[in-house]
Design an enzyme around this catalytic site. Structure first.
Site, PDB file in Angstrom:
ATOM      1  N   SER A  18       0.833  -1.208   0.000  1.00  0.00           N
ATOM      2  CA  SER A  18       0.000   0.000   0.000  1.00  0.00           C
ATOM      3  C   SER A  18       0.868   1.258   0.000  1.00  0.00           C
ATOM      4  O   SER A  18       0.487   2.281  -0.579  1.00  0.00           O
ATOM      5  CB  SER A  18      -0.983   0.007   1.178  1.00  0.00           C
ATOM      6  OG  SER A  18      -0.319   0.157   2.400  1.00  0.00           O
ATOM      7  N   ARG A  97      12.600  -8.118   5.187  1.00  0.00           N
ATOM      8  CA  ARG A  97      13.805  -8.928   5.135  1.00  0.00           C
ATOM      9  C   ARG A  97      14.952  -8.063   5.615  1.00  0.00           C
ATOM     10  O   ARG A  97      15.078  -6.906   5.208  1.00  0.00           O
ATOM     11  CB  ARG A  97      14.041  -9.321   3.674  1.00  0.00           C
ATOM     12  CG  ARG A  97      14.775 -10.603   3.530  1.00  0.00           C
ATOM     13  CD  ARG A  97      14.936 -10.969   2.092  1.00  0.00           C
ATOM     14  NE  ARG A  97      16.294 -11.461   1.906  1.00  0.00           N
ATOM     15  CZ  ARG A  97      16.710 -12.617   2.384  1.00  0.00           C
ATOM     16  NH1 ARG A  97      15.899 -13.383   3.036  1.00  0.00           N
ATOM     17  NH2 ARG A  97      17.959 -12.992   2.209  1.00  0.00           N
ATOM     18  N   HIS A 115       8.945   2.738   9.042  1.00  0.00           N
ATOM     19  CA  HIS A 115       8.653   1.804  10.137  1.00  0.00           C
ATOM     20  C   HIS A 115       7.431   2.309  10.890  1.00  0.00           C
ATOM     21  O   HIS A 115       7.321   3.509  11.174  1.00  0.00           O
ATOM     22  CB  HIS A 115       9.868   1.713  11.073  1.00  0.00           C
ATOM     23  CG  HIS A 115       9.665   0.744  12.189  1.00  0.00           C
ATOM     24  ND1 HIS A 115       9.768  -0.620  12.013  1.00  0.00           N
ATOM     25  CD2 HIS A 115       9.329   0.926  13.493  1.00  0.00           C
ATOM     26  CE1 HIS A 115       9.511  -1.227  13.157  1.00  0.00           C
ATOM     27  NE2 HIS A 115       9.255  -0.312  14.073  1.00  0.00           N
ATOM     28  N   GLU A 180       1.450   6.885   6.904  1.00  0.00           N
ATOM     29  CA  GLU A 180       2.586   6.419   6.096  1.00  0.00           C
ATOM     30  C   GLU A 180       2.412   6.856   4.647  1.00  0.00           C
ATOM     31  O   GLU A 180       3.368   7.287   3.988  1.00  0.00           O
ATOM     32  CB  GLU A 180       2.698   4.886   6.161  1.00  0.00           C
ATOM     33  CG  GLU A 180       3.015   4.343   7.553  1.00  0.00           C
ATOM     34  CD  GLU A 180       3.269   2.842   7.561  1.00  0.00           C
ATOM     35  OE1 GLU A 180       3.831   2.329   6.577  1.00  0.00           O
ATOM     36  OE2 GLU A 180       2.921   2.186   8.548  1.00  0.00           O
TER      37      GLU A 180
HETATM   38  C1  GRF Z   1       4.052  -0.770   6.759  1.00  0.00           C
HETATM   39  O1  GRF Z   1       3.382  -0.700   7.990  1.00  0.00           O
HETATM   40  C2  GRF Z   1       5.472  -0.301   6.912  1.00  0.00           C
HETATM   41  O2  GRF Z   1       5.632   0.674   7.897  1.00  0.00           O
HETATM   42  C3  GRF Z   1       6.197  -1.555   7.321  1.00  0.00           C
HETATM   43  O3  GRF Z   1       5.575  -2.574   6.579  1.00  0.00           O
HETATM   44  C4  GRF Z   1       4.227  -2.198   6.264  1.00  0.00           C
HETATM   45  C5  GRF Z   1       4.082  -2.315   4.791  1.00  0.00           C
HETATM   46  O4  GRF Z   1       2.758  -2.113   4.369  1.00  0.00           O
HETATM   47  N1  GRF Z   1       7.616  -1.440   7.091  1.00  0.00           N
HETATM   48  P1  GRF Z   1       2.453  -2.051   2.821  1.00  0.00           P
HETATM   49  O5  GRF Z   1       2.984  -3.331   2.203  1.00  0.00           O
HETATM   50  O6  GRF Z   1       3.072  -0.828   2.260  1.00  0.00           O
HETATM   51  O7  GRF Z   1       0.935  -2.001   2.740  1.00  0.00           O
END
Ligand code: GRF
Length: 224
Positions: A18, A97, A115, A180
């Site tokens: 996403s 990873r 994060h 995010e």
């Molecule tokens: C997000 O919460 C990001 O902060 C973390 O992994 C998740 C990824 O979500 N590192 P997406 O695959 O972008 O929906």
């Protein structure tokens, strides 16, 4: 009107993607100063690869399971794919990873991660569960440059959300994800505009930006 010179991004995903979608959508803006030249996944069935395909973006995957030579060899192969794509910036977007030290060294300063907590709190896996278990009243997300130590590295931006009394990991995670999707494209824009400066002390300044000067309290009592 002259064509803008866009920063070339390689976006690495493992799952839903996403955040990748938010970046794809931002890149569709005529004045957005970045473009995705490669989406890469260590999971051949990652939804993120499909999102890339739908947007007409080059998508590649390499299963890490059973890769001959182990982590170093695998990360070297990933580095080579990124280098071939001509990317200027490597964007980890839910890339589940650990990357090897040599990978980080090769891309250091051109490698960012997001994060879902207010770092340095709640590093590693299950950040939302850690957050709820700790009972803190605010959480959020952090975009930072990647260094060999996990979920460390100079912090570029954070967004804050309240933790509600009845939150579980899912509801908190959804609230954080919405932020995010705002801050990751924003940070990439700042980097593309060459406004992000890392000081010798590891603190990051974003030229031309302002920081809010206000406080919030959670919980609030409407009765005073
Ligand atoms: C997000 O919460 C990001 O902060 C973390 O992994 C998740 C990824 O979500 N590192 P997406 O695959 O972008 O929906």
């Amino acid at each position: 009107m002259g064509k803008i010179n866009r920063l070339k991004l390689a976006v690495l995903v493992s799952g839903s993607g996403s955040n990748l979608q938010a970046i794809i959508d931002a890149c569709a803006g005529a004045d957005y100063p970045a473009e995705i030249v490669l989406v890469f996944s260590n999971q051949p069935d990652a939804k993120g690869l499909e999102r890339a395909g739908n947007a007409g973006i080059e998508a590649k995957s390499l299963a890490h399971k059973g890769y001959p030579g182990g982590r170093e060899a695998y990360d070297h192969a990933v580095s080579e794919l990124i280098a071939q794509s001509g990317a200027d910036l490597v964007v980890l977007a839910g890339y589940l990873r650990l990357v090897s030290e040599s990978f980080v060294k090769r891309w250091q300063g051109r490698l960012i991660n997001i994060h879902p907590s207010l770092l340095p709190s709640f590093k590693g896996l299950h950040a939302h569960e850690q957050t709820i278990a700790a009972g803190v009243k605010y959480s959020g997300c952090t975009v930072h440059f990647v260094v060999p130590e996990m979920d460390a590295g100079p912090i570029i931006a954070q967004a804050v959300v309240p933790v509600l009394a009845d939150d579980d990991a899912h509801s908190l995670g959804q609230r954080i994800l919405r932020q995010e999707h705002q801050i990751y494209p924003q940070v990439i824009r700042w980097i593309a505009e060459d406004r992000v400066v890392v000081g010798n002390d590891g603190r990051v300044a974003v030229r031309g930006s302002q920081s809010p000067d206000f406080a919030q309290i959670n919980p609030v009592n409407p009765q005073g």
